[in-house]
Scaffold this active site. Sequence first.
Site, PDB file in Angstrom:
ATOM      1  N   ARG A  72       0.915  -1.257   0.135  1.00 36.50           N
ATOM      2  CA  ARG A  72      -0.059  -0.055   0.073  1.00 36.50           C
ATOM      3  C   ARG A  72       0.819   1.212  -0.104  1.00 36.50           C
ATOM      4  NH1 ARG A  72      -1.854  -3.657   3.817  1.00 36.50           N
ATOM      5  NH2 ARG A  72      -3.885  -4.430   3.325  1.00 36.50           N
TER       6      ARG A  72
ATOM      7  N   LYS B 239      -2.242  -2.595   7.817  1.00 38.35           N
ATOM      8  CA  LYS B 239      -3.282  -2.225   8.515  1.00 38.35           C
ATOM      9  C   LYS B 239      -3.376  -2.808   9.823  1.00 38.35           C
ATOM     10  CE  LYS B 239      -6.493  -0.950   4.587  1.00 38.35           C
ATOM     11  NZ  LYS B 239      -7.628  -1.504   3.726  1.00 38.35           N
TER      12      LYS B 239
ATOM     13  N   HIS C 157      -2.347   2.202  -5.763  1.00 38.89           N
ATOM     14  CA  HIS C 157      -3.348   0.803  -5.694  1.00 38.89           C
ATOM     15  C   HIS C 157      -3.501   0.131  -6.935  1.00 38.89           C
ATOM     16  CE1 HIS C 157      -4.950  -0.725  -1.883  1.00 38.89           C
ATOM     17  NE2 HIS C 157      -5.906  -1.385  -2.748  1.00 38.89           N
TER      18      HIS C 157
ATOM     19  N   ARG D   8      -0.566  -2.351  -6.832  1.00 41.35           N
ATOM     20  CA  ARG D   8      -0.967  -3.227  -5.784  1.00 41.35           C
ATOM     21  C   ARG D   8      -2.040  -4.526  -6.590  1.00 41.35           C
ATOM     22  NH1 ARG D   8      -1.265  -4.776  -0.257  1.00 41.35           N
ATOM     23  NH2 ARG D   8      -3.354  -5.482   0.503  1.00 41.35           N
TER      24      ARG D   8
ATOM     25  N   HIS E  13      -3.461  -9.654   3.318  1.00 42.97           N
ATOM     26  CA  HIS E  13      -4.781  -9.870   3.646  1.00 42.97           C
ATOM     27  C   HIS E  13      -5.070 -10.747   4.837  1.00 42.97           C
ATOM     28  CE1 HIS E  13      -5.915  -9.087  -0.653  1.00 42.97           C
ATOM     29  NE2 HIS E  13      -5.543  -7.768  -0.045  1.00 42.97           N
TER      30      HIS E  13
ATOM     31  N   TYR F 103      -3.892 -19.147   4.546  1.00 42.15           N
ATOM     32  CA  TYR F 103      -2.470 -19.354   5.194  1.00 42.15           C
ATOM     33  C   TYR F 103      -1.489 -18.100   5.127  1.00 42.15           C
ATOM     34  CZ  TYR F 103      -5.032 -23.763   5.489  1.00 42.15           C
ATOM     35  OH  TYR F 103      -6.171 -24.729   5.785  1.00 42.15           O
TER      36      TYR F 103
END
Length: 303
Positions: A162, A189, A253, A256, A279, A288
Amino acid sequence: MRTPGAENCVQKMADVTNTAQIVELWKSSKLSPQTRRSYDTDIRQFIGFVLGVSLKQVQLNDLDLRTVTMNDVMAFADYLETKSYETSTRARRIAAIKSLLRFAHEVEWTKFNVAAQVPLPQPKDKLAERILSELEVMMMIAHAPKGRDRLVIQLLYYTGARVSEIANLTWHSVQPGYEGNGQVTLYGKGQKTRTVVIPKSVYQDLVAQRTFPLADAPVFVSRKGGAIGERRIRKIVADAALSAQISGNVSPHWLRHSHATHSLERGAPIQLLQATLGHSSLEQTGRYTHVRPNDSTGLYLPK
């Protein structure tokens, strides 16, 4: 089944005699101050629509929530669509109505939740429009000025990071990796940390342009000597896209999204992509993390 908040509110229902009191109880039990202000306007607009009066004329008690029907809510949704509101705005307003009517049912002010089956407007999926081709990415890299600007674009693409993660990157987070590749630790995040691998050539170019020996020095330096800002990174990306004659408001983005798409198309495991992008769930990319510690989806991309 009542929610805990609704259980507490039931105790106060003896004092409730009208819509305004129900709305006030709903706002105070469930919503933040900012959301309360937005939802208050949304509810008033709905009442004005049902009664056929302007927003300025609306009094909450003019409408008894017990008389509202599913058709009223559906008609309001159709009305919002005719006004060409953004999908997010329409979704918020319908969500406000659904939340209020659900609450009214939970505290037994109404017999039925008439808005339960009313769907929220779904935003148009614009992801496909924000994915560059591999050639376009390579052209952006080639058209960006050598040094900092080019490396910014390369790091955005090869890490899938990001813009905030690149802006805040320090040399403490850049380390040599396996077989000459580099490792970059990103802070994303929710204060989550992940380490991704970058190709050997990008890592070597990155280290070669280092000017400050301190570990906590920014990797990408502004003209004033501090860390480069997100705004400047966005400008670097936009300028490179313009030079490469790529249409659209290309942003960091997009790189990304392109990273994710290109790496999967080239056979990268989805679990590895999930770890690389940071994520949090399988619903986004995979379940995973840390599947292959010496690998990263950036290594699957064209060089």
